[in-house]
Design a protein around this motif. Sequence first.
Motif, PDB file in Angstrom:
ATOM      1  N   VAL A 152       0.855  -1.187   0.000  1.00 44.77           N
ATOM      2  CA  VAL A 152       0.000   0.000   0.000  1.00 44.77           C
ATOM      3  C   VAL A 152       0.891   1.237   0.000  1.00 44.77           C
ATOM      4  O   VAL A 152       1.934   1.253   0.669  1.00 44.77           O
ATOM      5  N   VAL A 153       0.486   2.251  -0.725  1.00 45.00           N
ATOM      6  CA  VAL A 153       1.135   3.559  -0.673  1.00 45.00           C
ATOM      7  C   VAL A 153       0.158   4.518  -0.002  1.00 45.00           C
ATOM      8  O   VAL A 153      -0.988   4.648  -0.443  1.00 45.00           O
ATOM      9  N   ILE A 154       0.598   5.174   1.068  1.00 48.35           N
ATOM     10  CA  ILE A 154      -0.258   6.097   1.815  1.00 48.35           C
ATOM     11  C   ILE A 154       0.274   7.511   1.628  1.00 48.35           C
ATOM     12  O   ILE A 154       1.449   7.777   1.882  1.00 48.35           O
ATOM     13  N   MET A 155      -0.601   8.411   1.202  1.00 45.08           N
ATOM     14  CA  MET A 155      -0.213   9.807   1.004  1.00 45.08           C
ATOM     15  C   MET A 155      -1.141  10.685   1.836  1.00 45.08           C
ATOM     16  O   MET A 155      -2.309  10.844   1.497  1.00 45.08           O
ATOM     17  N   ASN A 156      -0.618  11.215   2.917  1.00 42.85           N
ATOM     18  CA  ASN A 156      -1.425  12.073   3.786  1.00 42.85           C
ATOM     19  C   ASN A 156      -0.985  13.517   3.627  1.00 42.85           C
ATOM     20  O   ASN A 156       0.119  13.886   4.036  1.00 42.85           O
ATOM     21  N   GLU A 157      -1.836  14.312   2.991  1.00 41.19           N
ATOM     22  CA  GLU A 157      -1.556  15.731   2.748  1.00 41.19           C
ATOM     23  C   GLU A 157      -0.192  15.907   2.084  1.00 41.19           C
ATOM     24  O   GLU A 157       0.626  16.712   2.516  1.00 41.19           O
ATOM     25  N   LEU A 158       0.023  15.161   1.033  1.00 40.05           N
ATOM     26  CA  LEU A 158       1.255  15.253   0.256  1.00 40.05           C
ATOM     27  C   LEU A 158       1.122  16.262  -0.878  1.00 40.05           C
ATOM     28  O   LEU A 158       1.930  17.188  -1.020  1.00 40.05           O
ATOM     29  N   PHE A 159       0.092  16.116  -1.693  1.00 41.50           N
ATOM     30  CA  PHE A 159      -0.011  16.891  -2.929  1.00 41.50           C
ATOM     31  C   PHE A 159      -0.322  18.362  -2.679  1.00 41.50           C
ATOM     32  O   PHE A 159       0.014  19.213  -3.505  1.00 41.50           O
ATOM     33  N   ASP A 160      -0.965  18.689  -1.556  1.00 43.33           N
ATOM     34  CA  ASP A 160      -1.315  20.096  -1.322  1.00 43.33           C
ATOM     35  C   ASP A 160      -0.097  20.957  -1.023  1.00 43.33           C
ATOM     36  O   ASP A 160      -0.193  22.186  -0.994  1.00 43.33           O
ATOM     37  N   ALA A 161       1.051  20.325  -0.819  1.00 41.33           N
ATOM     38  CA  ALA A 161       2.285  21.077  -0.577  1.00 41.33           C
ATOM     39  C   ALA A 161       3.162  21.164  -1.816  1.00 41.33           C
ATOM     40  O   ALA A 161       4.271  21.684  -1.747  1.00 41.33           O
ATOM     41  N   PHE A 162       2.681  20.665  -2.966  1.00 36.25           N
ATOM     42  CA  PHE A 162       3.440  20.782  -4.204  1.00 36.25           C
ATOM     43  C   PHE A 162       3.378  22.225  -4.709  1.00 36.25           C
ATOM     44  O   PHE A 162       2.318  22.869  -4.653  1.00 36.25           O
ATOM     45  N   PRO A 163       4.474  22.754  -5.221  1.00 36.24           N
ATOM     46  CA  PRO A 163       4.423  24.092  -5.834  1.00 36.24           C
ATOM     47  C   PRO A 163       3.451  24.116  -7.012  1.00 36.24           C
ATOM     48  O   PRO A 163       3.350  23.145  -7.771  1.00 36.24           O
ATOM     49  N   VAL A 164       2.739  25.224  -7.163  1.00 31.09           N
ATOM     50  CA  VAL A 164       1.712  25.326  -8.202  1.00 31.09           C
ATOM     51  C   VAL A 164       1.935  26.566  -9.064  1.00 31.09           C
ATOM     52  O   VAL A 164       2.504  27.558  -8.611  1.00 31.09           O
ATOM     53  N   ARG A 165       1.483  26.481 -10.309  1.00 33.58           N
ATOM     54  CA  ARG A 165       1.390  27.660 -11.154  1.00 33.58           C
ATOM     55  C   ARG A 165       0.114  28.408 -10.775  1.00 33.58           C
ATOM     56  O   ARG A 165      -0.912  27.790 -10.488  1.00 33.58           O
ATOM     57  N   MET A 166       0.193  29.721 -10.764  1.00 35.75           N
ATOM     58  CA  MET A 166      -0.958  30.543 -10.390  1.00 35.75           C
ATOM     59  C   MET A 166      -1.336  31.444 -11.568  1.00 35.75           C
ATOM     60  O   MET A 166      -0.459  31.976 -12.248  1.00 35.75           O
ATOM     61  N   PHE A 167      -2.653  31.580 -11.776  1.00 37.78           N
ATOM     62  CA  PHE A 167      -3.141  32.346 -12.922  1.00 37.78           C
ATOM     63  C   PHE A 167      -4.249  33.293 -12.497  1.00 37.78           C
ATOM     64  O   PHE A 167      -5.058  32.978 -11.613  1.00 37.78           O
ATOM     65  N   ASP A 168      -4.283  34.451 -13.162  1.00 36.86           N
ATOM     66  CA  ASP A 168      -5.407  35.376 -13.082  1.00 36.86           C
ATOM     67  C   ASP A 168      -6.034  35.438 -14.470  1.00 36.86           C
ATOM     68  O   ASP A 168      -5.333  35.657 -15.474  1.00 36.86           O
ATOM     69  N   VAL A 169      -7.338  35.253 -14.540  1.00 39.71           N
ATOM     70  CA  VAL A 169      -8.010  35.246 -15.833  1.00 39.71           C
ATOM     71  C   VAL A 169      -8.236  36.685 -16.289  1.00 39.71           C
ATOM     72  O   VAL A 169      -8.842  37.496 -15.583  1.00 39.71           O
TER      73      VAL A 169
END
Length: 358
Positions: A152-169
């Motif tokens: 099993v691979v367990i990911m607890n609040e892993l992806f929400d700490a990945f750097p993200v690109r941010m956009f304004d429409v």
Amino acid sequence: MALDLDPGKAALGNPRLIEAIIEEMAGGAITFERFMEIALYHPQHGYYRRPGRVGRQGDFLTSPTIHPMFGWAVAGWCRHVWQQIGEPDEFAIFEPGAGEGALATAILDWAEGRDPAFRAAIRYVAFEPNSPGSDSRVEWREGPKGPAGHGVVIMNELFDAFPVRMFDVGGRGPVEVLVRWDGERFVELPGGVASIDDAPEAGRFEVNSRAYPAMRALCSLVQRGAVLVFDYGYPQEELWASWRTKGTLLCFYKHTAHEDPYIHVGDQDLTTHVNFSDLAAAAEDEGMTVFGPVSQSEFLYALGAGQLVEAARNDLGEYFARRRALEQLTDGAGRGRVRVLAAVRGLDGQMPGFEPTA
């Protein structure tokens, strides 16, 4: 006589990290994604290099640090997977982003106390390049080395700490947010226009372009078994809903949430909500069957977490500790909003915690 006591860059956070970001800018601007990456993951001064980030003395809580019963529930789920695939002699549990190991300790303690055969099969591998824990039963690594036959691979609040690109429409479409130093503080400015499928028509939004490939790589760690994801987020149609015009970026500093990533730089956590449609697509592209997402509240109650509270009635101190913990873990305005997604390979039937509701 009054002196000039202005702390300069130190007023905005870790001055060494701020200097490193300014140096990266080289007199110009960098994307918000790169700013977030350096702020969190700079090899010497990034936020995640600091010990003591999680817990009541840190900046935020995670479910495993509230009470071991969260880990007990996850352990029971992992044992179900182990049983369903024939109770193999070797069963890996991988946990990327394991932190100081609160979840690992709770799972291993439950296995030792409940099922010695299950415990004997477990090889617990924690991926933690920043501030690893000290549980000697855990194999601490900086990253994965190869897949396991069963696990099993367990990911607890892993992806929400990945750097993200941010956009304004804007009028021409999504405009990427850049960050520069104006001599006194970090400020935003518009970058180039991007083409993004199904992008929102107004407001600010984020794109976590690293989540999909990371999910695929993590799904590939088990040839037969499951992955289990806990994180804040929504399917894409909810994440990019027309009413959500300010994005989902949140900063956590000493248990206070706010929306300014340009203060407390290096001293605060930065998170954004996860696109669960991307995670589901990644798992399906790895040949796995997806369950959920459901809320953490639904998941824990479906597994029988309420019974853990009732089982402690003869010990009032522990009973009230578990009751308070379960309230926190399932609070619809707090941790109960965490979404849970599972993906399985080589297993048949419905997975516990994801049963259809009437």
